[in-house]
Motif scaffolding. Structure first.
Motif, PDB file in Angstrom:
ATOM      1  N   GLN A  50     -27.428 -63.508 -11.276  1.00  0.00           N
ATOM      2  CA  GLN A  50     -26.802 -63.779 -10.230  1.00  0.00           C
ATOM      3  C   GLN A  50     -25.874 -62.883  -9.268  1.00  0.00           C
ATOM      4  OE1 GLN A  50     -25.072 -67.887 -10.347  1.00  0.00           O
ATOM      5  NE2 GLN A  50     -24.204 -67.616  -8.260  1.00  0.00           N
ATOM      6  N   ILE A  51     -25.098 -62.273 -10.173  1.00  0.00           N
ATOM      7  CA  ILE A  51     -24.279 -61.376  -9.308  1.00  0.00           C
ATOM      8  C   ILE A  51     -25.056 -60.177  -8.796  1.00  0.00           C
ATOM      9  CG2 ILE A  51     -22.282 -59.546  -9.947  1.00  0.00           C
ATOM     10  CD1 ILE A  51     -21.164 -61.712 -11.964  1.00  0.00           C
ATOM     11  N   GLN A  52     -26.008 -59.763  -9.702  1.00  0.00           N
ATOM     12  CA  GLN A  52     -26.858 -58.542  -9.278  1.00  0.00           C
ATOM     13  C   GLN A  52     -27.560 -59.035  -7.968  1.00  0.00           C
ATOM     14  OE1 GLN A  52     -26.230 -55.518 -10.419  1.00  0.00           O
ATOM     15  NE2 GLN A  52     -26.173 -55.226 -12.444  1.00  0.00           N
ATOM     16  N   LEU A  53     -28.340 -60.192  -8.074  1.00  0.00           N
ATOM     17  CA  LEU A  53     -29.066 -60.593  -7.121  1.00  0.00           C
ATOM     18  C   LEU A  53     -28.287 -60.888  -5.700  1.00  0.00           C
ATOM     19  CD1 LEU A  53     -31.873 -61.588  -6.569  1.00  0.00           C
ATOM     20  CD2 LEU A  53     -31.435 -63.840  -7.392  1.00  0.00           C
ATOM     21  N   GLU A  54     -27.216 -61.355  -5.756  1.00  0.00           N
ATOM     22  CA  GLU A  54     -26.421 -61.728  -4.686  1.00  0.00           C
ATOM     23  C   GLU A  54     -25.811 -60.532  -4.044  1.00  0.00           C
ATOM     24  OE1 GLU A  54     -23.268 -64.705  -4.705  1.00  0.00           O
ATOM     25  OE2 GLU A  54     -24.777 -65.865  -5.429  1.00  0.00           O
ATOM     26  N   ASN A  55     -25.879 -59.229  -4.638  1.00  0.00           N
ATOM     27  CA  ASN A  55     -25.242 -57.973  -4.190  1.00  0.00           C
ATOM     28  C   ASN A  55     -26.444 -57.052  -3.750  1.00  0.00           C
ATOM     29  OD1 ASN A  55     -22.002 -57.666  -4.289  1.00  0.00           O
ATOM     30  ND2 ASN A  55     -22.879 -58.886  -6.117  1.00  0.00           N
ATOM     31  N   GLY A  56     -27.668 -57.748  -3.520  1.00  0.00           N
ATOM     32  CA  GLY A  56     -28.757 -56.777  -3.043  1.00  0.00           C
ATOM     33  C   GLY A  56     -29.302 -56.015  -4.331  1.00  0.00           C
ATOM     34  N   ARG A  57     -29.176 -56.175  -5.673  1.00  0.00           N
ATOM     35  CA  ARG A  57     -29.777 -55.524  -6.571  1.00  0.00           C
ATOM     36  C   ARG A  57     -30.658 -56.383  -7.538  1.00  0.00           C
ATOM     37  NH1 ARG A  57     -24.044 -53.898  -6.603  1.00  0.00           N
ATOM     38  NH2 ARG A  57     -23.710 -55.293  -8.289  1.00  0.00           N
ATOM     39  N   ALA A  58     -31.754 -56.887  -6.789  1.00  0.00           N
ATOM     40  CA  ALA A  58     -32.743 -57.688  -7.529  1.00  0.00           C
ATOM     41  C   ALA A  58     -33.454 -57.068  -8.774  1.00  0.00           C
ATOM     42  CB  ALA A  58     -33.582 -58.072  -6.428  1.00  0.00           C
ATOM     43  N   GLY A  59     -33.721 -55.981  -8.536  1.00  0.00           N
ATOM     44  CA  GLY A  59     -34.483 -55.099  -9.918  1.00  0.00           C
ATOM     45  C   GLY A  59     -33.651 -55.082 -10.942  1.00  0.00           C
ATOM     46  N   LEU A  60     -32.161 -55.037 -10.884  1.00  0.00           N
ATOM     47  CA  LEU A  60     -31.255 -54.856 -11.967  1.00  0.00           C
ATOM     48  C   LEU A  60     -31.093 -56.369 -12.250  1.00  0.00           C
ATOM     49  CD1 LEU A  60     -28.556 -52.281 -10.774  1.00  0.00           C
ATOM     50  CD2 LEU A  60     -30.623 -52.125 -12.564  1.00  0.00           C
ATOM     51  N   ALA A  61     -31.324 -57.461 -11.539  1.00  0.00           N
ATOM     52  CA  ALA A  61     -31.232 -58.760 -12.179  1.00  0.00           C
ATOM     53  C   ALA A  61     -32.195 -59.344 -12.825  1.00  0.00           C
ATOM     54  CB  ALA A  61     -31.113 -59.653 -10.656  1.00  0.00           C
TER      55      ALA A  61
END
Length: 456
Positions: A324-335
């Motif tokens: 969730q943290i990665q996704l909300e910060n625009g890092r979907a690939g890392l999520a």
């Protein structure tokens, strides 16, 4: 709490009112309804044995969480169980919350909402008949010049209304007592203690809102505190399970959910007061990791999560929060990797699959589109009232060039959000390009043919 329901890559961990029908939102004075896979899984585990003892089918009851600090839970019309976050946060043990849920199950099993509506209709009828009789007497008195008769007519109007009100309140008190008795039976049948229920009702009695001083007991919708506690205490202590305790594993899960809710819904002062830096327990670390990312320190939150994951690498909700943290910060690939682990560890959660599907779509990797469609389709089948899931599914279908299916997914998302006109427009467009009679065509036809219920 996450910013809405996966809006602009926000997390599915906490979902906004948008994913619920307007009628439900209004039933709680437009309070904020939220979604959380971990909290819902815990409550489902709490109510499972209670529902079994009560003969209530879990699939027939909808569970809703309300972001509200007050200690409360209630049953709404249509077999809906509503639980405030405050009830979870302030329950020190699972058994305290289970006692409240057992009481509300008593209302569900007794169909008290439907019966209460009947009583309201009856009270309104009696009040109306009394009022008409009073008005008639008043008019007759005025016509004959009798002031006493006119005043008597006014008294009949007031008296009939008060009698109807007292009758309704008396009925509500009897329902509450019946729910208490049922809860005690369910707890005993499921081999659980009613000690937590007793603790909770003692808390209510100590609260000034439930104080009996100077209160007319016949003008209350709930039984007076002492009366309830005496009954509960007598029955609870007679149970062979009175001294039964929650398992250590269940208590640990309860503590984690309480910390999570405090982290998502509390302000910084509240979080630090409940979980100061000196507290090194896992729940305290959880709350502070959530607080860090909520306050814009996503890297700090991720660092704290690394410590939590080393302690519990098989906790799906730690992986969920990382994603969730990665996704909300625009890092979907890392999520994606963390969310894949979350889904693997909690395969029954539709919300986690939806979140993974969104991350796969947001990553923009064409190789991930089929995986995204699979997770979103299964997740929405299990949890169909999540509009952002349909929007992600529509994007995935569009990436595959399946525009009619993208239109259908968009229609389903608008429908889930209560935007029926937009839903019908998209469904009609999808239906025109789909094979007549196919499953997708029929789903579109259901939306096109839908007629919203009229208020009242």
């Amino acid at each position: 709490m996450a910013r809405g329901l996966l809006a602009a890559a926000a997390g599915v961990s906490m979902l906004s009112t948008a994913c619920l029908s307007p009628a439900i939102a209004q039933s709680a004075d437009r309070r904020n309804f939220i979604r959380d896979a971990e909290t819902e899984a815990l409550i489902q585990d709490y109510i499972g044995p209670i529902f079994k003892a009560a003969g209530v089918r879990s699939s027939s009851v909808q569970l809703f969480l309300v972001e509200d600090p007050s200690f409360n839970a209630f049953v709404a019309s249509g077999q809906k169980l509503v639980v405030n976050t405050g009830a979870i946060i302030d329950s020190k043990t699972p058994n305290e919350l289970i006692g409240v849920l057992a009481h509300e199950t008593g209302h569900l099993a007794g169909d008290h909402q439907a019966k209460l509506r009947e009583q309201v209709d009856r009270a309104n009828t009696l009040a109306t008949i009394g009022a008409l009789a009073g008005i008639g007497a008043a008019i007759a008195g005025s016509a004959t010049g009798s002031g006493d008769a006119a005043r008597a007519g006014g008294g009949i109007v007031a008296g009939s209304s008060e009698a109807a009100r007292r009758s309704l309140l008396g009925y509500q008190r009897s329902e509450e007592m019946a729910a208490d008795q049922s809860a005690l039976v369910y707890l005993k049948k499921s081999g659980q203690s009613a000690k937590g229920m007793l603790t909770t009702f003692n808390r209510f009695a100590d609260n000034t809102l439930f104080s009996s001083r100077g209160v007319n007991p016949y003008l209350q919708s709930h039984p007076m505190p002492r009366e309830r506690i005496d009954l509960i205490e007598r029955e609870a202590k007679a149970s062979p399970f009175y001294n039964a305790k929650d398992s250590a594993a269940l208590q640990a899960r309860h503590n984690m959910v309480r910390a999570k809710l405090v982290g998502f819904t509390g302000d910084t002062d509240t979080i630090m007061r409940r979980y100061p830096p000196s507290d090194t327990s896992l729940p305290a670390q959880y709350a502070r990791a959530i607080a860090a990312y909520r306050n814009g320190n996503s890297q700090g939150g991720l660092t704290m999560l690394d410590s939590l994951l080393r302690a519990q690498p098989k906790n799906p909700y730690f992986w969920e929060l990382q994603g969730q943290i990665q996704l909300e910060n625009g890092r979907a690939g890392l999520a994606v990797p963390g969310l894949r682990k979350a889904v693997a560890l909690a395969p029954r959660s539709g919300l986690l699959k939806i979140m993974l599907g969104q991350a796969l779509v947001e990553s923009g990797d064409p190789k991930s589109v089929n995986e995204a469609v699979k997770n979103l389709t299964i997740g929405l089948r299990d949890d169909p009232d999540v509009p952002i899931g349909y929007r992600s599914l529509a994007r995935a279908y569009a990436m595959r060039g399946e525009i009619p299916m993208a239109d259908l997914a968009t229609a389903q998302g608008e429908f889930a959000a209560g935007n029926y006109a937009a839903a019908k427009a998209h469904a009609a467009r999808a239906q025109g390009a789909l094979k007549r009679g196919s499953p997708a065509w029929l789903r579109a036809d259901d939306i096109v043919s839908f007629t919203p219920a009229q208020p009242g």
